[in-house]
Scaffold this active site. Structure first.
Site, PDB file in Angstrom:
ATOM      1  N   ARG A 257      14.707  23.580  -4.382  1.00  0.00           N
ATOM      2  CA  ARG A 257      13.401  23.968  -4.935  1.00  0.00           C
ATOM      3  C   ARG A 257      13.496  25.294  -5.686  1.00  0.00           C
ATOM      4  O   ARG A 257      12.858  25.476  -6.726  1.00  0.00           O
ATOM      5  CB  ARG A 257      12.347  24.046  -3.827  1.00  0.00           C
ATOM      6  CG  ARG A 257      10.942  24.294  -4.366  1.00  0.00           C
ATOM      7  CD  ARG A 257       9.881  24.179  -3.291  1.00  0.00           C
ATOM      8  NE  ARG A 257      10.010  25.233  -2.281  1.00  0.00           N
ATOM      9  CZ  ARG A 257       9.158  25.371  -1.263  1.00  0.00           C
ATOM     10  NH1 ARG A 257       8.150  24.516  -1.108  1.00  0.00           N
ATOM     11  NH2 ARG A 257       9.325  26.341  -0.382  1.00  0.00           N
TER      12      ARG A 257
ATOM     13  N   GLU B 152      -4.903  23.444  -1.172  1.00  0.00           N
ATOM     14  CA  GLU B 152      -4.084  23.942  -0.077  1.00  0.00           C
ATOM     15  C   GLU B 152      -4.697  25.233   0.432  1.00  0.00           C
ATOM     16  O   GLU B 152      -5.734  25.668  -0.069  1.00  0.00           O
ATOM     17  CB  GLU B 152      -2.642  24.172  -0.540  1.00  0.00           C
ATOM     18  CG  GLU B 152      -2.526  25.158  -1.689  1.00  0.00           C
ATOM     19  CD  GLU B 152      -1.119  25.269  -2.233  1.00  0.00           C
ATOM     20  OE1 GLU B 152      -0.184  24.702  -1.632  1.00  0.00           O
ATOM     21  OE2 GLU B 152      -0.944  25.930  -3.267  1.00  0.00           O
TER      22      GLU B 152
ATOM     23  N   LYS C 298       7.393  28.138  -7.270  1.00  0.00           N
ATOM     24  CA  LYS C 298       7.170  29.144  -6.226  1.00  0.00           C
ATOM     25  C   LYS C 298       7.496  30.509  -6.846  1.00  0.00           C
ATOM     26  O   LYS C 298       8.597  31.059  -6.673  1.00  0.00           O
ATOM     27  CB  LYS C 298       8.027  28.851  -4.996  1.00  0.00           C
ATOM     28  CG  LYS C 298       7.556  29.571  -3.735  1.00  0.00           C
ATOM     29  CD  LYS C 298       8.272  29.034  -2.515  1.00  0.00           C
ATOM     30  CE  LYS C 298       7.868  29.772  -1.247  1.00  0.00           C
ATOM     31  NZ  LYS C 298       6.471  29.575  -0.868  1.00  0.00           N
TER      32      LYS C 298
END
Length: 287
Positions: free
Chosen positions: A52, A184, A151
């Protein structure tokens, strides 16, 4: 003893670990990161986190100066040097130092920073008694403005929602997306359970595709539960039988109320307990 911080192939004591004030990671939040758990001295789901990290870097055209294999070894060496048995790794890649402007061509020398330490995100009692949430008025970034699947070092969107939560006496807040759907929380993915069906928002709801989230989805399916990645509204959360959050630091933590509405009987539910137990077994199996 001072922690040993990895920066570009070298280790420094905490008070000597420094990067340039002209680094675009500091000036513009230009960079990516991963948070990874350590259990029994082993880095948990290491490959998934590294994959990721490199995907996030590719999307923002940030070339990480070492290979995935070298990164894995660097993380493991940092954990070993700091004698961390159960803890947390923060892996940060910055764009590097540059001029006072946004042009990435004027930057050089991306910084690879690895910090290994102990962590306790939430007090232990919340894992037994459950969290209370509020819905933040700050919505999740529009996915066409900044993909939530990156991220990135720019967490101001999450921080603003977190401020709302702490102002209301909560330690976590639910965030909606630009369409008014459940996205989220400020640092965790959300799951609900209704009529024994486990549900969580899909990636196109504007969420970070959490590594722990994916592990729990797999565990739920292996345990025989119907698992749906589906659009959710606040109504769905309000009338849920159970609710829990997942995250690398948070692991699996129950939620018992949101916006003053009690969920189920106001206590962590049986399916949440089962999935938490299965996740804990998974972490132990990696040791």
């Amino acid at each position: 003893m001072s922690s040993q911080i990895y920066i570009n192939g070298q280790f420094f004591a905490e008070d000597e670990a420094k990067i340039s004030v002209f680094d675009h990671g500091l000036l513009y939040g230009d960079g990516v990161f991963e948070g990874i758990r350590i259990y029994g001295g082993n880095v948990f789901l290491h490959g998934e986190h590294i994959d990721r990290l490199y995907e996030s870097a590719k999307v923002i055209r940030l070339e990480i100066p070492i290979t995935k294999e070298e990164m894995v070894k660097a993380v493991e060496e940092t954990v070993a040097r700091n004698n961390i048995d159960d803890g947390y790794v923060r892996l940060v890649i910055t764009r590097g130092a540059g001029s006072l402007g946004l042009d990435i061509r004027r930057t050089s020398n991306p910084q690879v920073i690895i910090i290994a330490a102990t962590i306790s995100l939430y007090p232990e009692e919340y894992y037994h008694e459950g969290l209370q949430l509020i819905t933040a008025s700050t919505i999740r970034n529009h996915p066409q403005a900044l993909s939530p699947r990156i991220k990135s070092l720019n967490y101001l969107n999450n921080i603003m929602a977190k401020i709302e939560a702490t102002d209301m006496g909560c330690i976590e807040a639910l965030m909606m997306n630009h369409k008014g759907e459940v996205s989220e929380c400020t640092g965790d993915n959300i799951f609900i359970i209704k009529d024994k069906i486990v549900k969580t928002p899909p990636t196109d709801a504007g969420i970070l595709e959490g590594v722990t989230r994916n592990a729990v989805i797999k565990l739920a399916r292996e345990a025989g539960y119907e698992m749906q990645e589906t659009t959710l509204t606040r109504h769905d959360v309000y009338v849920a039988d159970e609710c829990f959050l997942t995250g690398t630091a948070a692991e699996v933590i129950p939620v018992v109320s949101i916006d003053g509405r009690q969920l189920g009987d106001g206590k962590p539910g049986p399916i949440t307990h089962e999935l938490l137990k299965l996740f804990q077994e998974l972490t132990r199996s990696s040791v």
